[in-house]
Structures are given as C-alpha cells and as structure tokens.
Design an enzyme around this catalytic site. Structure first.
Site, mmCIF file in Angstrom:
data_model
loop_
_atom_site.group_PDB
_atom_site.id
_atom_site.type_symbol
_atom_site.label_atom_id
_atom_site.label_comp_id
_atom_site.label_asym_id
_atom_site.label_seq_id
_atom_site.Cartn_x
_atom_site.Cartn_y
_atom_site.Cartn_z
ATOM 1 N N HIS A 1 0.841 -1.205 0.000
ATOM 2 C CA HIS A 1 0.000 0.000 0.000
ATOM 3 C C HIS A 1 0.871 1.247 0.000
ATOM 4 O O HIS A 1 2.087 1.173 0.072
ATOM 5 C CB HIS A 1 -0.981 -0.010 1.172
ATOM 6 C CG HIS A 1 -0.338 0.056 2.532
ATOM 7 N ND1 HIS A 1 0.337 -1.001 3.086
ATOM 8 C CD2 HIS A 1 -0.285 1.063 3.437
ATOM 9 C CE1 HIS A 1 0.777 -0.659 4.294
ATOM 10 N NE2 HIS A 1 0.409 0.595 4.523
ATOM 11 N N HIS B 1 1.494 3.812 1.987
ATOM 12 C CA HIS B 1 2.149 4.472 3.115
ATOM 13 C C HIS B 1 3.662 4.468 2.937
ATOM 14 O O HIS B 1 4.235 3.489 2.464
ATOM 15 C CB HIS B 1 1.783 3.781 4.435
ATOM 16 C CG HIS B 1 0.441 4.210 4.958
ATOM 17 N ND1 HIS B 1 -0.280 3.445 5.837
ATOM 18 C CD2 HIS B 1 -0.292 5.327 4.725
ATOM 19 C CE1 HIS B 1 -1.418 4.080 6.118
ATOM 20 N NE2 HIS B 1 -1.437 5.218 5.453
ATOM 21 N N ASP C 1 6.105 4.101 4.905
ATOM 22 C CA ASP C 1 6.899 3.038 5.526
ATOM 23 C C ASP C 1 6.768 1.712 4.765
ATOM 24 O O ASP C 1 7.336 0.706 5.164
ATOM 25 C CB ASP C 1 6.545 2.868 7.017
ATOM 26 C CG ASP C 1 5.081 2.530 7.237
ATOM 27 O OD1 ASP C 1 4.263 2.816 6.345
ATOM 28 O OD2 ASP C 1 4.758 1.990 8.312
ATOM 29 N N HIS C 2 6.039 1.751 3.647
ATOM 30 C CA HIS C 2 5.938 0.549 2.823
ATOM 31 C C HIS C 2 6.399 0.793 1.394
ATOM 32 O O HIS C 2 6.693 -0.132 0.660
ATOM 33 C CB HIS C 2 4.502 0.021 2.816
ATOM 34 C CG HIS C 2 4.068 -0.490 4.151
ATOM 35 N ND1 HIS C 2 4.030 -1.829 4.459
ATOM 36 C CD2 HIS C 2 3.712 0.164 5.286
ATOM 37 C CE1 HIS C 2 3.649 -1.982 5.716
ATOM 38 N NE2 HIS C 2 3.445 -0.776 6.240
ATOM 39 N N HIS D 1 -7.311 -1.218 5.798
ATOM 40 C CA HIS D 1 -6.205 -0.328 6.167
ATOM 41 C C HIS D 1 -6.276 1.039 5.484
ATOM 42 O O HIS D 1 -6.660 2.011 6.116
ATOM 43 C CB HIS D 1 -4.876 -1.009 5.909
ATOM 44 C CG HIS D 1 -3.701 -0.220 6.407
ATOM 45 N ND1 HIS D 1 -3.566 0.122 7.727
ATOM 46 C CD2 HIS D 1 -2.629 0.291 5.756
ATOM 47 C CE1 HIS D 1 -2.460 0.828 7.868
ATOM 48 N NE2 HIS D 1 -1.868 0.948 6.682
ATOM 49 N N ASP E 1 0.035 -3.991 5.941
ATOM 50 C CA ASP E 1 -0.830 -3.520 7.022
ATOM 51 C C ASP E 1 -2.258 -3.893 6.661
ATOM 52 O O ASP E 1 -2.648 -3.815 5.508
ATOM 53 C CB ASP E 1 -0.736 -1.997 7.177
ATOM 54 C CG ASP E 1 0.638 -1.582 7.674
ATOM 55 O OD1 ASP E 1 1.420 -2.478 8.061
ATOM 56 O OD2 ASP E 1 0.930 -0.377 7.640
ATOM 57 N N GLU F 1 1.728 -8.358 9.865
ATOM 58 C CA GLU F 1 2.057 -7.183 10.668
ATOM 59 C C GLU F 1 1.575 -7.430 12.100
ATOM 60 O O GLU F 1 0.721 -8.300 12.338
ATOM 61 C CB GLU F 1 1.359 -5.945 10.101
ATOM 62 C CG GLU F 1 -0.156 -5.950 10.279
ATOM 63 C CD GLU F 1 -0.697 -4.630 10.825
ATOM 64 O OE1 GLU F 1 -0.112 -4.113 11.798
ATOM 65 O OE2 GLU F 1 -1.702 -4.136 10.279
ATOM 66 N N HIS G 1 6.658 -5.660 11.815
ATOM 67 C CA HIS G 1 5.943 -4.406 11.965
ATOM 68 C C HIS G 1 5.238 -4.333 13.320
ATOM 69 O O HIS G 1 4.003 -4.285 13.398
ATOM 70 C CB HIS G 1 4.912 -4.280 10.823
ATOM 71 C CG HIS G 1 4.445 -2.879 10.580
ATOM 72 N ND1 HIS G 1 3.531 -2.253 11.386
ATOM 73 C CD2 HIS G 1 4.747 -1.990 9.625
ATOM 74 C CE1 HIS G 1 3.291 -1.043 10.927
ATOM 75 N NE2 HIS G 1 4.019 -0.854 9.856
HETATM 76 ZN ZN LIG Z 1 0.212 1.420 6.627
#
Ligand SMILES: [Zn+2]
Lengths: 532, 911
Positions: free
Chosen positions: A69, A71, A73-74, A158, A179, A204, A414
């Site tokens: 996705h 975000h 951090d991904h 998410h 996530d 996660e 995570h």
């Molecule tokens: Zn996320």
C-alpha cells in the site's frame, strides 16, 4: 526445500517495511519502505539492500517487488531502490496504490530536499521513471510473474488500495499481509482472503497485545462530543491526515448530519483533502461494501454538507467543523487554526490516532493538564477529544486471521519488540503454530511443502471415484481430556473414507513415482514373490 | 406434433417449442399418446429446461409413470438421474435404487441424489442418514456440501433421529467441516451444526445445556469467517438456541477472554470448565457481527439478539449497550432491526433503559426516517421506565419529535396515551405542573402550541380513563380533553371508539368525587335503562351532551375488569369472555324491538371493540371462539339496523330501498358465513343459527319486493325442512317464531301468487334472540392461500392461448374430509373458473392441512398481462343461484375461506 525470509525492515520494529522471501529459488521483495523517524540519517532511513546482493546486482537477485500500500513506511524507498540502486525488474501493486504512490513519493522527496536541505538523491522525473516499472494488479487476479511464480492480491482494508499478497512457487505457498484491518470502518472494508494451504504467513503486528472495543463505541463518543460542541455554538477542529482518516470521519459526520438534520457547516481545509476526496470517488470499488451498496444512489464521497474553508473564515462567528492538515498540528494550517480556536472552552479539538515526538498533538494527548503551552504561548482552554480510531487490526484480529488461514508457520513483523514476543507465544500456545519474530537483518528458514508428482494407476483412480466410507466406533481424543464430562468411556461413532488413503506411493529405481491401489500392490508383491 | 418431432433430432429445443410442449403436457385434455411422445422427445435432449418440464409434467400427470420415460442409452449419467428422479416426483424411489445411484461413478449424479433425497423422493431415514453422513467424508467439496445440505434438509423437514449416537456423529462431523477449505461446505456445515446440534441438545435433558453451549460456541467461532454468507448463516443459527450459559453469552459481547467463567453454583463446575474451553471461540462474536462490513450480517445479529436476550437478563442488559450503538449504523435496515429487537426486549420485559442509553435511544426520535422514528416510539409504548427522570426526558423528547416532525402527530399522541397508561404513578407526580401549563394555555389568552397541549392532555387523562381511581387529576382536565376530541381520539382507538371516549370524558369531567363504588360492576344488572330520548347524530357531535347516560361509559371499565382476570388461563378466560359477550345481544333484543337501535348499536360497537382487542392480544388459543363472537356481533348489528327500518311504524319513512337491500344482502351473507364457516355446533346452536337465516329470509319477504320472492320462498322452505329434521332428531322444542313461520309457509304456494306478505310480517313478532352459550367445540373453518414470488414486478409468464400453472401454497384449518373445496379463479371481465380441490390427494389432519397445488388456468387471452383473482371456497348448504357452469363447478354456493389473492400474469413472447 526451505523458505528463506530475510527481514530488512520492520523486524521487531515499526517503520521501513521490507521483507525478502526466497521460495523454491524465486526471490520476492515485499514492500520497500523508509523509516520516517530517521529523516536525517540515510543509513537508518533505508533498508540495507546490500544484504540482498553484496555486489548490488539486484536485477538478477530479485524476481519481483510487491508493494502492499501507499504508506511511506511501505513504499518510501522504492524510487531510491530503482533509480539510485538500479533495480529494473517488475514491481507489482494495486491500481489505487499505483495512482496514489507518485503523490506520496513526491511529498516525501520535497520534505527531504526542502525542509532538511538534503542533497537531492533523485528528482521528480525519476519518480515518474520509477512508476513506469510498476505493473498494476486487481484483487483476486492471479498473476504469473514468470513460469513458476504466481502472485495474487487480496483486500486488506487499512487504506485505500491496500492489499495482502499471496505467492506460490511450485508447491510452496505463502501470504504477506502488509498492514491490514480486520474490522471495517466507515469507508473501507475488512480484510478478505480465502482459506489457503499456507506454509508461511508473514503478518504485521502493530497492535500485538491491544484488544480494541467495538468501533461503534468510539464512533458514538466522537459524534456525541462533536454534536455537543456544535449545538452549543462551538467550533470543532479535526486535524487529520489527508487520505483515509479524513474521509472516514467525514462519512461518519455526513451520515449523522443527514439523519439528525443538522445544518452546521463542515469544512475541509483547501487543497489536499478535497483532492483526496476526488481520489476516493474514483476508487469507489476499493472501498467498503456499504459504500458500494449505496453507490448507485449516491457516491459517499460526494459530501453534501462539506464546503471549502478559507483562511478568512477562521474568526467568523458561529459553529462549524473543520478538517485540516497536518494531523500532528506541528505546523501549517491546522496549527494556525488551532492557535485561534484553542483559547475558547466552547471549542473542541478532536485528535485522531496516536502521536510521537514533540508535537502539539502529543502534548495535548499525553498531558491534558498542560494547558498553557510555553513554546507557542497559547492559552489552551478548548476541550480535547481523542479518537482511538486505527486502521490496523488489533491482536484479536491477528489471531483470528492466523486461525482462519492456519498456516504451518507465522513470522511477525511491523510491531514493538516485547509485544511481538507476547503475541508469538500466544500463537504458539493457543493455535499450536510455529511462530517467529526476527529482528532486522535476520534470516528465518522454514521447511516448505514439496509435492512429488506421481503417475496414478487406473485402478487407484477408479477407486478414488468410488465412495468407500466406513463407520467406526472409537473414542475421540479431545473428549478424553475432559475429566468432567463422562464421555470418554463412551465410544463415538465416526465416519472414515479410506479411498485416498488406499493409495500407495511406489518409487522404483530410475522410474517416476507412481501411486497404486493397495490391492494392486499386494498383487504386484505376490507376483514378485512367485518370480523369485 | 409430427412437425415438432422432426426438428428435435439433435439440436436443443427452442424455447418456443418447449412452451408449446409445456401447455400440451399441462392441459388435461391432451391424449396419453401425445404426452408420451412429448416425453420421449424431451428425454432425448436432456437440458435444464427439458428437465424442468418433465418434472412439471410428472407433478401434473400422476398417470405419467416412469415407464413413459424412455431414456436414450448415450445420455450422460447425471442427466439420466435427473430425468429419472424428476419424473419420479411424488413416487417412491426404492432404497436400493437410491443407494446404487449414490454409489455410482458420476459425481454430479451423487450430488443430485444427496441434495434431493428426502424432499423429492422418500428414502428410509436410517439409510438416508447413513449415506449422508458417509458422504461428508467425500474428497469432492461439492459432494461434502451436498451431503451436509441433505442433513440440514432432513432437520428442516422436521425429521428426527432417535439414535443419539448417530446424531452426535453427524454433529461432530459438521463441526469438523466448519474448517473446510471450501466456503460452500462451510456454509452447509454451519446449518448442520445449528440444526443437528439442537437435536442433540434436546435428546438428553441432562446434557442440554452442555450441547447448547457447544452449538453456541461453534456458531460464534464462525463470526470471523471470511465468507459473508457463512457469517450470516452462523448468526441466523443463533436464533434457534433455547438455552445458553450466561457466562458464555456475556463472553460473546467482549473480545477479551475473561479468565474464569463466573462460578455459578446452580450451573455446577462442568459449565465453568466448558467455559474455559469455549471462551476463545465465543469471545466478541456478537460485537464482531454488529460491526461487520455487510449489512446482511449486522441485521442477522440484531435479529438473533431477540432470542438471545430472552435467555439471560444480565446478557440483555449488556447487549443493550451494543444494540444502542447500532443506532448509529449507516444502514437504515440495520438500525430498524436493532429497534425491532429492542421492541421485543421491551415486550418480554428485558429492556432496561439507562441514562447512558438515552442519547442514542432518543436520537432515533429525530431520525430522518419515518420507520425509525415510528419503531422508536413503538418501544416507548411498551417499555417500563424505571424512574421519573427517564419518564420526564421521554416526554420532552417526544414533544421535540412533535416539533420537528408535525406529520408524526397521530403516532406521537398514541405513544403519549400508552406512556400515560403504563406509568400512572409518574403521571400523578407531574400532574401539577402539567395542569398548570394546560390551564394557562386554555384559560388564558396567550398563544400556545396546541399539539403540545393536546399531547400533555392525552398523557394526563390516559391512565384514569381506564382506572376507577382518577388520582389527583383535576376533573376539568377531562373537559379540556373534550375540546380536543377530534384530534386526540385516535390515541385511544385501541381501547374505545370516539363515542365511548367522549362519553367517558364527559362522565369523568362531571364527577369530582369519582370512585369505583359509583359503578356497579355486578353482572346481570339492568343493562339498558330507558332513556328519555335518543341522542341522534351523536357520532358527529363534539359538544358535551348532558343527556348521555352513564351506561355507555361502562365499557372502558369492563376493560379494566377484564385486565384483572388475565391471570386465569388463557383459554378459560376466552370462554368466559365469549359467553359474557354472547349474553349481551340476548338482553338487548327488547331494546331493538322497542326501536332503540341507535343505543344498542353503540353498545354493540363497544362489544366488538372489546372482542377485537381480546383477539389481538391473544395467541391462537381462543381465536376460534373470538372469530365466532365477532361475526355473531356483526350479524346482530346488521340485524338491528335492518330490523329498525322494517318496523311497521318506520317502514315508510326510512332508508331508500337500495340501501335496505344492501343491508339485507350483507346480513344474508354474514349469516351464511356464520353457518358455513364454523363447525362443531350443538343441535341447539345450529337451530339458533338456522333460525337467524330463516329470519333473514322472512325479513326479505316483508320488504315489498316481488322480483326475488319466489326464489326466497323456495329457499325458505328448503331451509325450514332442515330445521324440522334437526328438531326431530334432537327432540328440542321449536321456538314460537319457527312455529308461526311453519304455519305461514304451509299456507303459501311455491309459485307465490297468492302469498300474503302480511303473514310474514306477523310471524316476525314472534321472533326473539336466543342466547348462545359457548362450550369450546366451535371451530373456525378457514384457509390460507399464498402464491409466492408473485407480484407486479414478478409476474408469472404465460403463452397466449395456452394454459398456465399457478403454484398455490394452501393451508386449510378445520376442514372436514367430506367438505367440497373449490379454487375460484376470476378475471376482471367477469370470467370465473372453478377448480375442484380433491382433499383425498393431500395429507393432513382435520385441524390443519398444508399443501401446494399447481392450478392450471386455461383462459390466457391475447392481453399483455392479466390479473387473476384466486380464492378458496367451501361448498355450503345453500343452492347456487346462478345456473350451473358449463365446465362444471360447485353445485352449491361457495363460502369463501380466505381473502382473494391477486396473481399477476404476463405474456411471454413465443419467439
Ligand atoms: Zn500502513
């Protein structure tokens, strides 16, 4: 055969998710995130890619990259990995993620260059270049990456476009969740996946030990607080992230406004959020069932009561609700509005989620008594309401997913170290599944399933088509353990169908393995005996 | 035919051809030879359409045995099975055949057999269950699912197995399959777990709690299945549970697993240990269901809570919090279901509203949706509020409701009326303030919100209206209420009509020292004191009429009187009630004769009201008695209306002849209904009813109408013969009226020319109303008719000029096997077709018979669409007026046993 899992990020930690899994010779990188907490240190910010290939030959080392996705951090390190490190292979993500990723990556680049004055590692054009390598996928569409590697995306909740990914090489099967959320919210559905025969589940574990109450209770409190505030003429400030939370809360309010016939205006701060609504409107098929159901009549993101907010309206009289970015009230418009509104006890600040670091949001949530803020010189008198909404699954959701999928092994990523350890024990003790929580740069090896292709004899095939069940009486094991229910003495009626079990695998030297019916084998053995 | 056979060589049959074939097959006049050649053609090219046709044909033509079905050797095995089984519908497929087909090579055939065993054809239960259980182990998921479906179906058809071991085995196997890879198998497994689990629980009373708990936990464990339908099925299953331990129920509301089950001594240690085992799978299931993404699931949970809250008060209390939160749900359907569930909780006394719930609960009163507001008020009508504060806020919020939605007025008023009746004490606590507000509004010259005042008046007067004790309510309140009569009377329509309300209000407003002793409740008192004069136009008069005598106001007190008696067993109570009511008309007769019909009619209306109220408040227990009473009262009502206008003094100056004829017709129909729609009369009862019929005919004779006279005399004579024969058999004495009528009849020639109307007139003088005494044998003959899946949007297709089959689901009550029943089908243009319902063909008892009957209708005209009116009628005592129909039909008149059903048909294109 073994499945090898190298954790480059998010091992016993939150931030820069990046897991490289090797199955039957294929190597997949799941997610390519950055750690937003370490903006100033490139070494901490990016995963250590050299562990994949010491000579930096990523193209031959990796079969593909899968991004779950949008975000940061991904996905944050993706442009760096392709444009700076030189990865040229296929990248898979869902359509909405592909649509929203450039915006996220560009935002992040600007922050690094403009705010931190960092040297530009890659340009805006290079982000566009990177996105060209992306292959967009649909949910539940099986993609043949190459002859042996199959992948498939499943809905993860998410954020919009978030997906879990299933991968299969030969007989080895696994799922990487990214996530996800196991309960739906107002605009997104709950994660949805099939029962699969998995060797490995990588999940996660952001909330490894938290069990959240009903979403309804949180919504009720939020609506009650907002309603109370506006009906007594107050102003409500909701500092929020542009994508996701703003839409969720807005749908909630819009729905309530309609039902209760409220006329108080709801505003979105200019720019980003309105833009985000447009995205959601386009991506309606990725939202929850509820919104899809109602879509024929009304697009839920066509907010009837929502208007655009102008700076000049900050001090206008009368009640209102305002969504403003950024969510941390650290700077920008939300801070500006906050300075004006926080001085009145009639007003309300509703803070979604949790905060870290020295931001206003953190100060407000961590210590409500600190009404007088020294740094900003604001006399904070307004009411503060904290919204415990989170787009991540809680620990019960993780357990439920693991239980539903019942994989042979689970790897936790995570999350926070000690909480992950607790969850790991729980998965092992309650579900009887082997579970691991590797640290960053650690590698986990687990055995994988390998099926032998065998020929089948006609007799066996025929026997398989014929039902062949028997009834038996025996004591079942789980009842025996119960001391109080005196069932252990009573034999239980059970049904068995032996037809597949009647097959016998025969491997002759130098010949391909073959499954025979047991009667055939007896016959064969009999013949051999006679021969000798 | 020849032409059709030619084009059916190898290609699939066109829809047009199939339609033609269908009509041939269904038409009764088609020859056997044609039928078998069609069947042969159909079996040669088995497809889904042809199979459907074959099974229809088999259902319609019992003569079409399996011999007619000649199967081609090369058709695929599973189609063979389908064709065979289809054509064998309603016939006995023998066990060996069933088993051999199940164990055959074709998987599809096996699935078909498992799915349909027991429903489409009979198999010995022992064999059936063994086979079904066995196939739950099949490697093919669809076979497993079919076997489970078969098991679930067995239960749904009311099948039971006495072999506890087998039941347990089926249950355990289904529990294992809850974790099947295939969602279809899981879905069916859930159904089996629910149905067989309950069978298991009920097989052993010692283990009932244990197994019920187990079923509950297994169903709860599916709350997190990834398949929506599986989840819906799981929550639907919870509805059926009759007992579940409280600690488990509570656990389903919390996602956190509580360490130990509550140590309930009564439930013993085993429950606690079981709790530890089951708690994890139960944890939070209800909460998960309520926040599910799919409204279908959320709705199902809300519905199940209706049952579950009945099982434990503690659980009901906790679940209410969750249920209240659902009122914020985005889906109206779900919000509505949550409120419906609360309504049920309120009825069963499980709804305890708390301060913390009020924000949500009253929020529903301002909801944009009418149904939501209405249902919220429905709860307020029945809920018992615990304290004055709650009562007060209810009033405030209802008044707020009235402000924001003036269109809700009628229902809000009705809510106030109930609220007042249910909370007498609270009403009296706030009466001072209320009175001051009302007085200020009505006596002062200030402007006021009349809706608000009306609402407060309703609230204040509602309790004392039914209660002898007015409490501290100032009498003038009742006078105020009278001025609002037109607006408020609907709020009391459930207990009295407008006239009685007015009378009651007047009564109360006059007596300042009102007390119970003023009213004589002793039965047998003088019921109808003579009035000085009538109160004409009373019904339309809102002004206080001081001439109204107090007897009219007695009715509401009788309601109160009967409420006291509610402790008695329901049935006894109904019988007593019925006889109480049935005694009244007898007493009233004198008043009718003396020309005081108006007053009697008012009383009769009250009695009807009372009876209807009783009818609605009861289960099926006394329904027959009350149905009879209602109809009887209606007859007396009509009789007194007609009687009045036929009295010698009034005959010339009354209603137009048309209206009288209308009333007479109505009376005749009602009396006939009384005769035909009830069975179990004693000889005396029957004489009474027949006498009413004789009276009706005699009344007809008195009306100056020559046209139908011969006919009426003929009927009168026929009926008289019947009365005579009953008299002979029962050795009862004939009434004066019957004796006199006999004299008149013997002197009258059938051809009527010489008939003397005045003689009939004279005989009427001898009539007096007999008193009915209800013994409990009288049964109501009725029918229920349903045509499912048919409405304007889903019409039945027909091909113009060809017959169409109308699938009627029929339930008959109290129909004796000698009865002759007909299905009457009518078109708007007056065309009527009658179909005989041969009761021997359907199994059932006299009390109730349930079956499905596909009624062919032949007159499908050229119209694009048709509306067919279908009804079930019973041939009764009276001969048919209209000439016997060409195509045969009932010889006697039909008493209709149900309401007419509309069936919508539309023409399909032949091509
Ligand atoms: Zn996320």
């Amino acid at each position: 055969m073994a499945i090898e899992t190298l954790v480059l990020g998010a091992g016993q930690d939150i931030g820069k998710s990046c897991v490289v899994v090797t199955i039957n010779g294929k190597r997949i990188m799941f997610d390519c995130g950055i750690d937003t907490r370490f903006f100033d240190s490139p070494t901490h910010r990016y995963p250590d890619f050299t562990l994949i290939s010491p000579n930096r030959d990523f193209n031959s080392a990796l079969s593909c990259i899968i991004i779950t996705h949008f975000h940061l951090d991904h996905i944050g390190a993706l442009a760096y990995f392709t444009e700076v490190c030189g990865y040229n292979g296929p990248i898979y993500m869902t359509y909405p993620t592909k649509a929203l990723a450039p915006m996220m990556l560009e935002d992040n680049r600007k922050v690094m260059v403009d705010r931190l004055g960092e040297e530009e590692l890659f340009s805006a054009d290079q982000i566009a270049e990177c996105m060209k390598k992306v292959i967009a996928v649909n949910l539940r569409q099986t993609i043949q990456v190459d002859e042996d590697l199959q992948i498939r995306a499943y809905y993860a909740g998410h954020v919009i476009g978030a997906a879990m990914f299933y991968a299969k090489v030969g007989d080895a099967e696994m799922v990487y969740t990214g996530d996800y959320n196991m309960t739906p919210d107002r605009h997104l559905g709950a994660a949805q996946i099939d029962r699969l025969r998995l060797d490995l589940l990588i999940t996660e574990s952001t909330y490894a030990t938290t069990i959240r109450d009903s979403r309804y209770a949180r919504e009720r409190e939020f609506l009650k607080a907002v309603h109370k505030c506006v009906s007594s003429g107050g102003k409500v400030l909701i500092p929020t992230y542009a994508l996701g939370r703003a839409q969720e809360l807005c749908i909630l309010l819009e729905d309530y406004w309609e039902r209760m016939k409220l006329k108080v205006p709801i505003y979105f701060s200019a720019g980003l959020t309105i833009q985000a609504n447009v995205y959601h409107k386009m991506l309606i098929s990725w939202t929850s069932q509820k919104i899809k159901d109602r879509f024929s009549k009304h697009n839920a993101f066509d907010f009837k009561n929502v208007k655009k907010f102008e700076r000049s309206m900050i001090d206008a009289p009368g009640p209102c609700v305002l969504f403003a970015t950024p969510e941390k009230i650290s700077s920008g418009f939300s801070l500006e509005v906050f300075k004006h509104w926080a001085v009145s006890e009639n007003n309300l600040v509703s803070l979604p989620g949790y905060f870290v670091g020295e931001t206003m949001g953190h100060k407000l949530t961590s210590n409500k008594q600190a009404k007088d803020d020294a740094d900003t010189k604001i006399d904070i008198r307004c009411q503060v309401h904290q919204l415990a909404f989170s787009p991540h699954t809680d620990s019960k959701g993780i357990m439920d997913l693991v239980n539903f999928l019942s994989p042979k092994h689970v790897i936790l990523v995570h999350g926070e170290k000690h909480k992950m350890a607790t969850l790991k024990d729980k998965i092992h003790s309650e579900l009887g599944i082997q579970c691991y929580d590797p640290a960053n740069n650690e590698t986990i090896y687990i055995p994988s399933t390998h099926y032998v292709n065998a020929e089948t004899s006609d007799t066996f095939v025929r026997s398989c088509l014929k039902p062949n069940f028997t009834f038996q009486k025996c004591s079942s094991v789980d009842i025996c353990n119960s001391t109080t229910i005196d069932k252990s003495l009573m034999p239980e009626l059970q049904v068995e169908d032996e037809r597949v079990a009647e097959g016998v695998l025969v491997v002759d030297k130098g010949k391909k393995a073959k499954v025979l019916h047991q009667d055939e084998l007896l016959l064969m053995l009999g013949e051999t005996k006679q021969d000798s | 035919m020849a032409e059709q056979q030619d084009d059916t060589s190898e290609q699939p049959l066109s829809l047009r051809t199939l339609c033609t074939m269908r009509s041939f097959l269904l038409h009764p006049s088609t020859s056997k030879r044609t039928v078998s050649s069609i069947v042969e053609t159909l079996t040669r090219t088995p497809t889904h359409h042809t199979l459907k046709l074959l099974s229809d044909a088999a259902a319609h033509r019992p003569d079409l045995g399996p011999s007619a079905v000649v199967l081609p050797a090369d058709s695929s095995p599973h189609l063979t099975v389908e064709v065979l089984a289809s054509s064998l519908t309603d016939l006995h497929l023998d066990d060996a055949r069933f088993a051999s087909l199940c164990f055959g090579d074709s998987v599809a055939a096996r699935v078909w057999m498992l799915r349909n065993a027991g429903s489409k054809f009979e198999v010995r239960p022992g064999l059936l269950l063994a086979v079904l259980l066995g196939f739950t182990k099949d490697p093919y998921p669809y076979v497993r699912a079919a076997a489970l479906e078969g098991l679930a179906g067995f239960c749904e058809r009311g099948g039971e197995s006495k072999d506890v071991e087998l039941v347990e085995a089926c249950y355990r196997r289904a529990v294992q399959l809850l974790r099947d890879m295939d969602p279809c198998a899981r879905l069916s497994a859930v159904r089996v777990v629910a149905s067989w689990g309950l069978m298991l629980a009920s097989s052993n009373s010692d283990m009932k709690t244990y197994w019920s708990n187990d079923v509950f936990a297994k169903l709860c464990s599916m709350a997190r299945d990834m398949n929506m339908k599986v989840r819906v099925e799981a929550f639907d299953g919870l509805k059926k549970l009759e007992i579940v331990s409280e600690d488990l129920l509570l656990q389903s509301l919390s996602k956190r697993v509580s360490g130990h089950g509550k140590q309930k001594q009564a439930l013993g240690q085993s429950t606690s240990e079981q709790f530890v085992i089951l708690a994890t799978s139960v944890a939070g299931a209800i909460v998960h269901g309520l926040e599910d993404e799919f409204f279908e699931v959320r709705k199902s949970v809300c519905k199940s809570l209706r049952t579950l809250t009945r099982l434990s008060a503690e659980f009901a209390r906790e679940a209410l919090d969750s249920l209240m939160d659902v009122l914020n749900d985005g889906s109206t359907v779900v919000r509505l279901q949550a409120l419906e569930t609360m309504h049920h909780m309120a009825i069963s006394g499980r709804l305890k509203l708390h301060e913390k719930n009020l924000h949500m609960f009253f929020g529903a009163l301002v909801d944009d949706n009418w149904d939501i507001r209405h249902t919220d008020r429905k709860i307020l009508k029945v809920v018992k509020l615990n304290n004055l504060a709650l009562f007060k806020s209810s009033i405030d919020r209802l008044l707020g409701n009235l402000d924001s939605y003036p269109q809700d007025e009628a229902d809000v008023f009705c809510t106030f009326s109930h609220l007042g009746r249910n909370h007498k004490k609270f009403v009296s606590l706030i009466i001072k303030d209320t009175f001051e507000e009302i007085e200020a509004a009505l006596e002062g010259n200030v402007e006021f919100n009349s809706a608000r005042i009306a609402a407060l008046l309703i609230l204040s007067i509602s309790a004392p209206l039914l209660n002898a004790d007015v409490g501290r309510i100032p009498a003038v309140m009742f006078s105020y209420a009278v001025t609002f009569l037109g607006r408020i009377y609907n709020a009391f329509s459930d207990i009295m009509d407008r006239d009685s309300l007015l009378a009651c209000l007047c009564e109360k407003s006059r007596s300042t020292e009102y007390s119970a002793t003023n009213i004589d409740l002793v039965e047998g008192e003088q019921q109808f004191p003579l009035l000085e004069c009538d109160a004409p136009n009373f019904a339309s008069n809102e002004v206080i009429n001081s001439k109204i005598d107090s007897h009219i106001t007695r009715e509401p007190k009788e309601v109160a009187n009967y409420q006291i008696e509610q402790q008695r067993s329901e049935y006894d109570e109904v019988i007593k009630f019925t006889n109480y009511i049935l005694a009244k008309p007898h007493d009233m007769w004198q008043r009718i004769q003396s020309g005081h019909a108006n007053e009697v009619l008012r009383s009769l209306r009250c009695l009807k009201e009372l009876t209807t109220m009783k009818f609605d408040s009861l289960g099926s227990g006394g329904a027959d008695a009350l149905a009879f009473t209602l109809l009887y009262l209606r007859v007396i009502e009509l009789l007194s209306e007609v009687w009045e206008h036929l009295l010698p003094a009034k005959r010339l100056c009354t209603l137009g002849i048309g209206k009288l004829e209308f009333k007479l017709g109505k009376l005749e129909r009602r009396v006939k209904e009384l005769i035909s729609r009830f069975t179990g009369f004693s000889a005396q009862d029957e004489l009474n009813v027949l006498e009413l019929m004789l009276l009706t005919y005699a009344l007809r004779m008195c009306k100056d109408e020559i046209i139908g006279m011969n006919h009426t005399i003929k009927r009168l004579s026929t009926l008289y013969l019947r009365v005579e024969s009953i008299l002979k058999e029962s050795s009862a004495l004939p009434s004066n009226f019957i004796v006199e009528l006999g004299k008149v009849l013997s002197g009258t020639s059938i051809n009527g020319a010489s008939c003397n109307l005045l003689q009939f007139d004279a005989s009427l003088e001898f009539f007096s109303l007999k008193q009915f005494l209800f013994h409990g044998q009288i049964k109501h003959v009725k029918a229920e008719l349903n045509i499912s899946n048919n409405d304007l949007e889903h019409p039945l297709p027909f091909v113009s000029g060809l017959p169409v089959g109308v699938p009627c689901e029929i339930i008959l009550h109290n129909i004796s096997s000698e009865s002759r029943l007909w299905l009457r089908m009518a078109l708007d243009d007056g065309f009527i077709h009658h179909l005989f319902l041969d009761l021997d063909r359907f199994e059932g008892s006299e009390e109730v018979t349930k079956f499905t009957f596909v009624a062919p209708f032949y007159r499908t005209a050229e119209a694009i669409c048709l509306t067919l009116k279908i009804c079930i009628g019973l041939e009764c005592l009276f001969e048919n007026v209209s000439p016997v129909q060409r195509f045969g039909g009932p010889k006697r008149e039909l008493a209709l046993l149900c309401k007419e059903k509309q069936v919508f048909l539309y023409k399909v294109n032949k091509d």
